[in-house]
Scaffold this active site. Structure first.
Site, PDB file in Angstrom:
ATOM      1  N   ARG A  30     -92.418 -56.862 -22.412  1.00  0.00           N
ATOM      2  CA  ARG A  30     -91.703 -55.623 -22.293  1.00  0.00           C
ATOM      3  C   ARG A  30     -90.301 -55.937 -21.880  1.00  0.00           C
ATOM      4  NH1 ARG A  30     -92.197 -52.055 -16.684  1.00  0.00           N
ATOM      5  NH2 ARG A  30     -90.784 -50.520 -17.475  1.00  0.00           N
ATOM      6  N   HIS A  90     -88.917 -46.097 -19.564  1.00  0.00           N
ATOM      7  CA  HIS A  90     -90.234 -45.527 -19.873  1.00  0.00           C
ATOM      8  C   HIS A  90     -90.409 -45.042 -21.324  1.00  0.00           C
ATOM      9  CE1 HIS A  90     -90.209 -44.250 -15.255  1.00  0.00           C
ATOM     10  NE2 HIS A  90     -90.763 -45.505 -15.543  1.00  0.00           N
ATOM     11  N   ARG A 108     -86.407 -44.655  -4.734  1.00  0.00           N
ATOM     12  CA  ARG A 108     -84.990 -44.371  -5.629  1.00  0.00           C
ATOM     13  C   ARG A 108     -84.843 -42.720  -5.181  1.00  0.00           C
ATOM     14  NH1 ARG A 108     -86.626 -46.739 -11.325  1.00  0.00           N
ATOM     15  NH2 ARG A 108     -88.316 -47.891 -10.344  1.00  0.00           N
ATOM     16  N   GLU A 161     -98.892 -48.378 -20.711  1.00  0.00           N
ATOM     17  CA  GLU A 161     -97.586 -48.985 -21.532  1.00  0.00           C
ATOM     18  C   GLU A 161     -98.108 -50.436 -22.378  1.00  0.00           C
ATOM     19  OE1 GLU A 161     -95.396 -48.214 -18.204  1.00  0.00           O
ATOM     20  OE2 GLU A 161     -93.860 -48.009 -19.280  1.00  0.00           O
ATOM     21  N   GLY A 217     -99.126 -42.896 -12.598  1.00  0.00           N
ATOM     22  CA  GLY A 217     -99.990 -42.642 -11.395  1.00  0.00           C
ATOM     23  C   GLY A 217    -100.132 -41.400 -10.697  1.00  0.00           C
ATOM     24  N   ASN A 242     -95.265 -58.756 -19.086  1.00  0.00           N
ATOM     25  CA  ASN A 242     -94.322 -57.956 -18.285  1.00  0.00           C
ATOM     26  C   ASN A 242     -93.688 -58.676 -17.036  1.00  0.00           C
ATOM     27  OD1 ASN A 242     -92.798 -55.841 -16.990  1.00  0.00           O
ATOM     28  ND2 ASN A 242     -94.461 -54.650 -16.882  1.00  0.00           N
TER      29      ASN A 242
HETATM   30  P1  AMP Z   1     -97.882 -45.972 -11.385  1.00  0.00           P
HETATM   31  O1  AMP Z   1     -96.452 -46.668 -11.225  1.00  0.00           O
HETATM   32  O2  AMP Z   1     -98.072 -45.468 -12.500  1.00  0.00           O
HETATM   33  O3  AMP Z   1     -98.817 -47.113 -11.094  1.00  0.00           O
HETATM   34  O4  AMP Z   1     -98.077 -45.171 -10.063  1.00  0.00           O
HETATM   35  C1  AMP Z   1     -97.878 -45.362  -8.863  1.00  0.00           C
HETATM   36  C2  AMP Z   1     -97.739 -43.951  -7.971  1.00  0.00           C
HETATM   37  O5  AMP Z   1     -98.919 -43.259  -8.370  1.00  0.00           O
HETATM   38  C3  AMP Z   1     -98.029 -44.452  -6.545  1.00  0.00           C
HETATM   39  O6  AMP Z   1     -97.209 -43.478  -5.781  1.00  0.00           O
HETATM   40  C4  AMP Z   1     -99.539 -44.057  -6.194  1.00  0.00           C
HETATM   41  O7  AMP Z   1     -99.566 -43.588  -4.949  1.00  0.00           O
HETATM   42  C5  AMP Z   1     -99.700 -42.886  -7.075  1.00  0.00           C
HETATM   43  N1  AMP Z   1    -101.273 -42.790  -7.469  1.00  0.00           N
HETATM   44  C6  AMP Z   1    -101.792 -43.591  -8.058  1.00  0.00           C
HETATM   45  N2  AMP Z   1    -103.268 -43.235  -8.209  1.00  0.00           N
HETATM   46  C7  AMP Z   1    -103.260 -42.184  -7.355  1.00  0.00           C
HETATM   47  C8  AMP Z   1    -104.264 -41.142  -6.768  1.00  0.00           C
HETATM   48  N3  AMP Z   1    -105.367 -41.293  -7.262  1.00  0.00           N
HETATM   49  N4  AMP Z   1    -103.869 -40.230  -6.188  1.00  0.00           N
HETATM   50  C9  AMP Z   1    -102.679 -40.068  -5.503  1.00  0.00           C
HETATM   51  N5  AMP Z   1    -101.710 -40.777  -5.984  1.00  0.00           N
HETATM   52  C10 AMP Z   1    -101.663 -41.955  -6.721  1.00  0.00           C
END
Ligand code: AMP
Length: 401
Positions: free
Chosen positions: A90, A179, A240, A383, A330, A7
């Protein structure tokens, strides 16, 4: 069969090496700050993490580093590069051309190149990664997995913008959606968990990570999604803005004299949760700050949930009848407060959350009550694993056509 996923961002390369079809993660890593004076290389095999600071001038040097680390690392992930049967890339923008993952050949490269105008930040580094991988992993198949592919089934009424039609004809200005790999995967998994055929499921899938998007899935296929021509439209995201009255942009351009580059930066990098809170784009930081009474952090969280709620409501009416609402990413996987706030008080629509399951469970699960007409699920997404799976499938077809 070993499958490598790649990626490439503008200044980074993330990679994972899987053993398929068992879906075992063998190695993973990251090259960051490519093109800067000091880049960072992180490589992990069997729990052993190695981090190095060195200069990596471009994606080609980054991939060379990765190819070498996989065989010479301590412990080595593989004995020789020839063990890798396929590399899955990706690719963010597949335009109108691709509705699935494909084997990469010169024609595919030319078509990805042609879409660079639609994704100037993403497709050029994706292509740089493909070209470099063809050099260092030239013995095996290369596969492109497009973020846009799952959304190719969105109908015209949903993908066109109400601007003069010629802009669609001339420049391909329309909703593409992103996505897709994640939305497709969690919709399929939700169907399995609910014991339904994947092509009979109507669902709303919410991918809430650094980037966020919602998709309306009818009979297993995407029929609308919140991201548009670019990944800027729709939900509020880390940095964003998501949906905004285009008049605001005209106002900023006329009143403050902001030009395209500055507006792009403002809407993509300085807005969203960061812009409202003035604090952070990371949801964890906002939750902590809100708990300590920070009003702007609370406001950012409330606005995030409100926008999501609006999309869920509008896709409910687009689909008419749905079986499931699925959370992933996340934030979608880890923040029960977001799931609760965005779906609270919708019992009349057939959505009844199970508070305990929402707050206390872990991993893949149903978080609605038994008598909830619409099931609510959490399905962790991966992903890279989906890309590895598509690559594995194409590699196997190549061996046994
Ligand atoms: P991703 O792009 O899927 O990795 O998601 C990133 C986002 O998920 C960020 O805003 C992180 O703060 C949030 N995030 C990931 N793990 C946690 C957690 N355990 N508690 C709260 N927010 C989380």
């Amino acid at each position: 069969m070993k499958i490598l996923t790649i990626n490439c961002g503008s200044s980074s390369i993330k990679y994972k090496l899987f053993d398929m079809p068992g879906e075992t993660l063998v190695a993973k890593g990251l090259v960051e700050k490519i093109g800067e004076e000091t880049s960072i290389f992180r490589h992990e095999v069997a729990g052993q993490v190695r981090e190095e600071r060195l200069q990596v001038r471009n994606h080609e040097e980054g991939l060379e580093l990765i190819a070498r680390a996989l065989v010479t690392g301590e412990p080595p992930a593989i004995k020789e590069v020839a063990e890798i049967a396929g590399v899955g890339h990706r690719v963010v923008h597949g335009g109108e051309g691709f509705d699935r993952s494909v084997l990469i050949d010169d024609e595919v490269i030319n078509r990805i190149e042609a879409y660079r105008e639609l994704a100037p930040l993403h497709n050029p580094p994706n292509l740089a990664g493909i070209k470099a991988a063809r050099r260092f992993f030239g013995h095996c198949i290369q596969v492109a997995s497009f973020d846009t592919a799952f959304h190719r089934t969105i109908p015209e009424v949903a993908y066109l913008y109400a601007i003069p039609y010629r802009f669609y004809q001339q420049y391909g200005i329309r909703r593409y959606g992103f996505h897709g790999t994640s939305h497709r995967y969690v919709a399929r998994r939700a169907a399995e968990l609910l014991g339904r055929d994947k092509y009979s499921l109507n669902a709303i899938t919410c991918h809430l990570g650094n980037g966020c998007s919602v998709t309306a899935v009818r009979a297993g296929r995407s029929v609308d999604t919140s991201m548009g021509l670019t990944p800027l439209e729709g939900l509020i995201m880390g940095t964003r803005s998501g949906d905004i009255d285009p008049g605001v942009i005209l106002f900023l351009a006329e009143r403050l004299g902001l030009e395209a580059v500055a507006l792009n930066r403002l809407l993509n990098r300085e807005s969203g949760l960061l812009g409202i809170s003035g604090l952070s784009n990371d949801f964890r930081n906002l939750l902590q700050a809100a708990e300590k009474g920070n009003r702007q952090a609370s406001l950012a969280i409330d606005m995030f949930c409100y926008r999501l709620r609006k999309y869920v409501g509008s896709y409910l009416t687009v689909l008419g009848q749905i079986h499931a609402i699925v959370f992933t990413g996340g934030i979608g996987e880890n923040v029960p407060l977001v799931r609760e706030k965005s779906l609270a008080g919708l019992e009349g629509l057939g959505i009844i959350l199970d508070r305990e399951a929402n707050y206390q469970g872990q991993g893949e699960r149903i978080i609605s009550q038994k008598d909830s007409r619409i099931a609510v699920l959490v399905v962790p997404t991966d992903e890279e694993l989906r890309i590895a799976f598509d690559t594995y499938t194409l590699a196997r077809e190549k061996v046994r056509p």
